[in-house]
Design a protein around this motif. Structure first.
Motif, PDB file in Angstrom:
ATOM      1  N   TYR B  12      41.569  31.115  36.664  1.00  0.00           N
ATOM      2  CA  TYR B  12      40.477  30.193  35.810  1.00  0.00           C
ATOM      3  C   TYR B  12      40.479  30.143  35.063  1.00  0.00           C
ATOM      4  CZ  TYR B  12      38.038  32.903  39.668  1.00  0.00           C
ATOM      5  OH  TYR B  12      37.203  33.641  40.856  1.00  0.00           O
ATOM      6  N   VAL B  15      41.582  32.865  32.949  1.00  0.00           N
ATOM      7  CA  VAL B  15      41.828  34.277  32.682  1.00  0.00           C
ATOM      8  C   VAL B  15      42.857  33.810  33.998  1.00  0.00           C
ATOM      9  CG1 VAL B  15      41.145  36.775  34.225  1.00  0.00           C
ATOM     10  CG2 VAL B  15      39.006  35.097  32.737  1.00  0.00           C
ATOM     11  N   ALA B  17      43.301  35.743  37.022  1.00  0.00           N
ATOM     12  CA  ALA B  17      42.600  36.537  37.517  1.00  0.00           C
ATOM     13  C   ALA B  17      42.982  37.309  39.041  1.00  0.00           C
ATOM     14  CB  ALA B  17      40.991  36.161  38.788  1.00  0.00           C
ATOM     15  N   ASN B  37      36.525  46.873  37.818  1.00  0.00           N
ATOM     16  CA  ASN B  37      35.220  45.576  37.449  1.00  0.00           C
ATOM     17  C   ASN B  37      36.485  44.841  37.056  1.00  0.00           C
ATOM     18  OD1 ASN B  37      33.211  47.736  36.468  1.00  0.00           O
ATOM     19  ND2 ASN B  37      32.906  46.871  38.336  1.00  0.00           N
ATOM     20  N   GLY B  38      36.650  43.417  37.578  1.00  0.00           N
ATOM     21  CA  GLY B  38      37.156  42.736  36.579  1.00  0.00           C
ATOM     22  C   GLY B  38      38.049  42.512  37.486  1.00  0.00           C
ATOM     23  N   ALA B  39      39.261  43.334  38.256  1.00  0.00           N
ATOM     24  CA  ALA B  39      40.313  43.038  38.574  1.00  0.00           C
ATOM     25  C   ALA B  39      40.926  42.069  39.468  1.00  0.00           C
ATOM     26  CB  ALA B  39      40.405  44.522  39.412  1.00  0.00           C
ATOM     27  N   GLY B  40      39.820  41.181  40.131  1.00  0.00           N
ATOM     28  CA  GLY B  40      40.030  40.225  41.129  1.00  0.00           C
ATOM     29  C   GLY B  40      39.954  40.687  42.384  1.00  0.00           C
ATOM     30  N   LYS B  41      39.344  41.477  42.200  1.00  0.00           N
ATOM     31  CA  LYS B  41      38.848  41.740  43.829  1.00  0.00           C
ATOM     32  C   LYS B  41      38.418  40.785  44.428  1.00  0.00           C
ATOM     33  CE  LYS B  41      36.875  45.886  43.335  1.00  0.00           C
ATOM     34  NZ  LYS B  41      37.276  45.601  41.753  1.00  0.00           N
ATOM     35  N   THR B  42      37.031  40.303  43.844  1.00  0.00           N
ATOM     36  CA  THR B  42      36.106  38.687  44.666  1.00  0.00           C
ATOM     37  C   THR B  42      37.356  38.031  45.055  1.00  0.00           C
ATOM     38  OG1 THR B  42      34.134  40.063  43.739  1.00  0.00           O
ATOM     39  CG2 THR B  42      34.459  38.056  44.469  1.00  0.00           C
ATOM     40  N   THR B  43      37.704  37.456  43.545  1.00  0.00           N
ATOM     41  CA  THR B  43      38.655  36.634  43.598  1.00  0.00           C
ATOM     42  C   THR B  43      40.030  36.690  45.043  1.00  0.00           C
ATOM     43  OG1 THR B  43      38.634  36.535  41.156  1.00  0.00           O
ATOM     44  CG2 THR B  43      40.509  35.289  42.309  1.00  0.00           C
ATOM     45  N   GLU B 158      32.425  45.079  48.065  1.00  0.00           N
ATOM     46  CA  GLU B 158      31.335  46.365  48.190  1.00  0.00           C
ATOM     47  C   GLU B 158      30.163  46.853  48.363  1.00  0.00           C
ATOM     48  OE1 GLU B 158      31.384  46.255  42.998  1.00  0.00           O
ATOM     49  OE2 GLU B 158      32.967  45.559  44.013  1.00  0.00           O
ATOM     50  N   HIS B 191      35.653  50.206  45.035  1.00  0.00           N
ATOM     51  CA  HIS B 191      35.854  51.076  43.531  1.00  0.00           C
ATOM     52  C   HIS B 191      35.379  52.023  43.542  1.00  0.00           C
ATOM     53  CE1 HIS B 191      33.192  48.398  41.627  1.00  0.00           C
ATOM     54  NE2 HIS B 191      32.179  49.227  42.189  1.00  0.00           N
TER      55      HIS B 191
END
Ligand SMILES: Nc1ncnc2c1ncn2[C@@H]1O[C@H](COP(=O)(O)OP(=O)(O)OP(=O)(O)O)[C@@H](O)[C@H]1O
Ligand SMILES: [Mg+2]
Lengths: 269, 311
Positions: B12, B15, B17, B37-43, B158, B191
């Motif tokens: 990004y 970041v 990601a 959180n913010g690990a890159g799962k959604t990405t 999630e 998570h």
């Protein structure tokens, strides 16, 4: 490009629009006020209280460019003609502009605002289909509402003034051009402004307000038309209509070309 | 292979990601991607469904290239993320509208929607405006929406966030049924360790865009802990028996009446128990200390020490 997908997007937005009370109220009330209540009021007050109004209206007619009126009309006919045919024309154009911008703001900026766009991006609908469906859902009702208004207005105006004119004086050639060229042209122009603004605007209201700027040239047109400062002939009107359609076509290709799923997604904030 | 990525990365503007991830998900399995959180799962979900272009590397999903054939991938997968549904439409309308986007029409669509509404226990509220639903009910509708075209591959980001224990158990049970049907594959981001442990045959742990580990829980556990730890509880104090075992060269620690000892293989414990019994110990229980997903996760991502986990 798959027509079924475009239809599916159209259907979705249409269902949503019908459920949006605020948008529906505006979409119905504005045309009713502009094209039914207001002109009916004008006709009734002019015809019933004609002696009272003639003084004031004489002033109005004094400044009104006489060359816009067809020859052989008496004073009352002139007054009605000036108001119903000439003065109301730009007012009529406000309807497609308003309708297209409200619907487009709802379906483009609104989808972003309500955070529903990302879900749509995960479906098989392509970027082009998505935008085409959304353009159609704004364009089709805007044009249909305007045409319906035109029809109702035409019948109402002719019927209510029949005892004055003793003939059907509406629509004139100018109105035909208005309905066939300017209504679609201006609808598209106003929705494409919303689309462009939606890329940056954070919400429906913002997008709608900026696109309301489009109303300004129409109001200028209204003033110039009624004072005769700048009179557009029939040919002029056709040329303006065609130029708007050309601009529309250019904007359309630009929108379709500049589409990008990734940008739609990452610019969600 | 349903999903196969090769050094896939996503940058990004500010970041990185996803950072050079290699993973494989086989047909018919539930894969769990775990990470803070913010690990890159959604990405990762966005990359695999082709709505984001990889900045480097590539991936094939359902045999199609994510960069070029995103439309074909999206036709066959269902996605549930935390994006909103259409709040002004009823639950039923949300599903109907969605089905049309996947080319379902008419009676088959209506039947499918009825079926989902029933399965998710939404019958009573199906025609109410979605805006009036509770968070958990919306979450169910979101899952039903992802399933409307019975996709071969399901992405869930999630799915139980915000659900009470009853609803999340229901939801997990439904998911289990869904994958038990042949050749349905699930890519689950979460998570919640216990839900991943229960559902997934294979897990990946991602942190700051890097895949730290990937495999079944047994594999991961065996990679980290090469020895087997047993705890044996005796009727009597354990200390003398620790001394006894030492004579055989077996190290054991005694705590009150518990002996804990490390063996190379599970089978080794049988001989040890025999020795203890021979010398008069009364054994109440012998338990192998299993490493669950919890231990594995915190092995890779030590608490309060996330920076270390990078190396
Ligand atoms: N559109 C975006 N633009 C810039 N950076 C982004 C964007 N989306 C996500 N990121 C960043 O990418 C990183 C990974 O985000 P991502 O949403 O994939 O994490 P996640 O694992 O899904 O987290 P969570 O468990 O909180 O949902 C984060 O640092 C985030 O700030
Ligand atoms: Mg996420």
């Amino acid at each position: 490009m798959n027509w079924q997908n475009i239809k599916a997007v159209f259907y979705k937005d249409w269902r949503e629009l019908l459920k949006s009370r605020q948008a529906m109220v505006t979409l119905i009330m504005v045309p009713v006020i502009l094209m039914i209540i207001l002109p009916a009021g004008i006709i009734i007050s002019t015809m019933v209280k004609s002696d009272y109004l003639t003084d004031k209206n004489a002033q109005f007619m004094q400044y009104f460019p006489q060359n816009l009126l067809p020859p052989g009309l008496d004073e009352l006919q002139k007054l009605l003609y000036a108001m119903l045919v000439i003065f109301n024309a730009p007012l009529f154009l406000l309807i497609p502009i308003m309708a297209a911008s409200i619907i487009a703001a709802n379906s483009f900026a609104g989808e972003k605002e309500r955070k529903t766009l990302e879900g749509l991006l995960y479906t098989p609908v392509t970027d082009k289909e998505l935008v085409l469906g959304k353009i159609l859902v704004a364009l089709a009702p805007a044009i249909l509402i305007s045409w319906l208004c035109f029809l109702v207005y035409g019948i109402m105006v002719n019927a209510m003034t029949y005892e004055v004119f003793h003939r059907l004086f509406f629509p004139t050639d100018m109105w035909i051009v208005l309905v066939l060229l300017l209504v679609p042209g201006m609808s598209f122009l106003s929705l494409s402004i919303v689309v462009a603004v939606s890329q940056r605007a954070s919400g429906t209201w913002e997008a709608q307000q900026i696109s309301a700027l489009l109303v300004l040239p129409v109001i200028a047109f209204l003033i110039s038309q009624s004072t005769g400062i700048f009179y557009v002939s029939l040919l002029g009107m056709i040329i303006i209509g065609l130029v708007i359609l050309l601009i529309d076509a250019a904007i359309f290709f630009w929108i379709v070309k500049s589409l990008d799923r990734e940008r739609m997604l990452t610019k969600l904030v | 292979m349903m999903i196969e990525t090769t050094n896939i990365s996503k940058q990004y503007p500010r970041v990185l990601a996803v950072d050079g991830v290699n993973l494989q998900v086989e047909k018919g399995m539930v894969f769990g991607l775990l990470g803070p959180n913010g690990a890159g799962k959604t990405t990762m979900v966005r990359l695999l469904t082709g709505i984001l272009r990889p900045s480097a590397g590539s991936a094939r999903v359902l045999g199609f290239d994510v960069g070029r054939e995103g439309d074909r991938i999206r036709r066959q997968c269902g996605v549930q993320t935390d994006t909103n549904l259409y709040e002004r439409l009823s639950a039923r309308d949300n599903l109907l509208v969605w089905g049309r986007l996947y080319d379902l029409r008419g009676a088959p669509l209506r039947n499918r929607v009825d079926e989902l509404i029933e399965q998710f226990d939404l019958t009573e509220r199906a025609d109410d405006m979605l805006g009036t639903f509770s968070k958990g009910m919306k979450q169910k509708v979101a899952l039903a929406r992802a399933l409307v075209h019975d996709p071969a591959l399901l992405f869930l980001d999630e799915p139980t966030a915000g659900l009470d224990p009853e609803s999340s158990t229901d939801l997990l049970e439904y998911l289990q049924k869904y994958v038990e049907r042949a050749d349905r594959t699930v890519f689950l981001c979460s998570h919640r360790l216990e839900e991943v442990e229960r559902l997934c045959q294979s897990v990946g742990i991602i942190h700051q865009g890097r895949l730290l580990a990937c495999g079944s829980i047994a594999q991961l556990s065996a990679q980290i802990w090469r020895e087997v730890v047993f705890t044996i509880t005796l009727q009597q104090p354990a200390l003398p028996y620790a001394g006894l075992l030492l004579q055989y060269g077996i190290k054991a620690e005694a705590h009150n009446s518990a002996l804990s000892l490390v063996v190379q293989k599970q089978e080794d414990i049988a001989g040890i128990i025999r020795k203890l019994v021979h010398s008069g110990a009364e054994i109440l229980e012998a338990v192998e200390q299993k490493h669950g997903l919890h231990d594995i996760y915190f092995h890779y991502l030590p608490r309060g020490n996330h920076e270390l986990a990078k190396y």
